[in-house]
Design an enzyme around this catalytic site. Structure first.
Site, PDB file in Angstrom:
ATOM      1  N   GLY A  45       1.285  -1.201  -0.201  1.00 50.01           N
ATOM      2  CA  GLY A  45      -0.167   0.196  -0.339  1.00 50.01           C
ATOM      3  C   GLY A  45       0.415   1.332   0.075  1.00 50.01           C
ATOM      4  O   GLY A  45       2.301   1.461   0.667  1.00 50.01           O
ATOM      5  N   GLN A  50       3.179  10.313   0.750  1.00 50.14           N
ATOM      6  CA  GLN A  50       4.323   8.839   1.056  1.00 50.14           C
ATOM      7  C   GLN A  50       5.501   9.429  -0.430  1.00 50.14           C
ATOM      8  O   GLN A  50       6.553   9.124  -0.173  1.00 50.14           O
ATOM      9  CB  GLN A  50       4.690   7.954   0.918  1.00 50.14           C
ATOM     10  N   CYS A  92       5.417   0.019   7.197  1.00 45.96           N
ATOM     11  CA  CYS A  92       5.335   1.364   6.932  1.00 45.96           C
ATOM     12  C   CYS A  92       5.924   2.049   5.409  1.00 45.96           C
ATOM     13  O   CYS A  92       7.359   1.832   6.445  1.00 45.96           O
ATOM     14  CB  CYS A  92       4.640   2.217   7.131  1.00 45.96           C
ATOM     15  N   LEU A  93       6.164   2.136   4.175  1.00 46.68           N
ATOM     16  CA  LEU A  93       7.174   2.233   3.493  1.00 46.68           C
ATOM     17  C   LEU A  93       8.084   3.432   4.267  1.00 46.68           C
ATOM     18  O   LEU A  93       8.951   4.099   3.666  1.00 46.68           O
ATOM     19  CB  LEU A  93       6.702   2.628   2.206  1.00 46.68           C
ATOM     20  N   HIS A 134      -4.670   1.224   7.242  1.00 45.19           N
ATOM     21  CA  HIS A 134      -3.694   1.907   7.656  1.00 45.19           C
ATOM     22  C   HIS A 134      -3.435   3.142   6.511  1.00 45.19           C
ATOM     23  O   HIS A 134      -2.913   4.331   6.368  1.00 45.19           O
ATOM     24  CB  HIS A 134      -2.809   0.968   7.737  1.00 45.19           C
ATOM     25  N   GLU A 135      -3.460   3.092   4.977  1.00 44.25           N
ATOM     26  CA  GLU A 135      -3.108   3.822   3.741  1.00 44.25           C
ATOM     27  C   GLU A 135      -4.463   5.237   4.211  1.00 44.25           C
ATOM     28  O   GLU A 135      -4.279   6.409   3.844  1.00 44.25           O
ATOM     29  CB  GLU A 135      -4.341   2.949   2.215  1.00 44.25           C
ATOM     30  N   HIS A 138      -3.369   7.322   6.570  1.00 47.85           N
ATOM     31  CA  HIS A 138      -2.075   8.702   5.963  1.00 47.85           C
ATOM     32  C   HIS A 138      -3.074   9.410   4.720  1.00 47.85           C
ATOM     33  O   HIS A 138      -2.896  10.860   5.240  1.00 47.85           O
ATOM     34  CB  HIS A 138      -1.832   7.768   4.883  1.00 47.85           C
TER      35      HIS A 138
HETATM   36 NI    NI Z   1       2.326   3.815   5.601  1.00 49.24          NI
END
Ligand code: NI
Length: 169
Positions: A45, A50, A92-93, A134-135, A138
């Protein structure tokens, strides 16, 4: 085109996304770039913040690029129903090497627009439900470390500061 992934504590990560109003070629290209960027980092995701863009767009693919029909683009998504509870590990990236258990709803229903602006609803359970939550967090400028217990957040923030001091963060 692979975009640069923004890492914590870059302020854009805590900036709520602006709603998308134009469904054009530029948006499609942006979504393609987000998939390419996510696959290059083995993510499932990725939210627009991000890659440094505070807009309400996220891409999700639980197959990691192996099954094209699993590719999901959510534009202006919102969670309209949530049920149950799960407590599983997330990464998380924007937080390399941090993995921690986070409480989420077991099941959610999302309402979102596709790349043509068409509204749709979709249910997710377990991992997909977690990815949705989660997304969409963000897109609201909310990060998973702020969903952890205070103790775990402190531990992870110390670990982050150490990595930022010592390595190429
Ligand atoms: Ni994330």
């Amino acid at each position: 085109m692979i975009l640069k992934i923004v890492k914590y504590p870059d302020p854009v990560l805590q900036q709520p996304g602006e709603p998308v109003t134009e469904f054009n070629g530029e948006l499609k290209k942006f979504a393609d770039d987000m998939f390419e960027t996510m696959y290059a980092s083995q993510g499932i995701g990725l939210a627009a913040q991000q890659v440094g863009v505070a807009k309400r767009v996220t891409v999700i693919d639980l197959s990691g690029g192996k099954e094209p029909e699993k590719k999901l683009v959510l534009v202006n998504p919102e969670i309209i129903f949530r049920e149950g509870r799960q407590y599983e590990e997330e990464g998380c990236l924007s937080f390399p090497e941090i993995r921690e258990k986070v409480v989420r709803a077991q099941k959610v229903r999302v309402r979102a627009q596709d790349l043509n602006g068409k509204w749709f609803e979709m249910d997710g359970e377990e991992l997909l439900s977690r990815a949705f939550q989660h997304e969409i967090d963000h897109l609201d400028g909310m990060l998973f470390i702020f969903r952890m217990s205070a103790l775990k957040r402190d531990l992870n923030q110390r670990k982050l500061r150490k990595m930022q001091r010592e390595g190429p963060w």
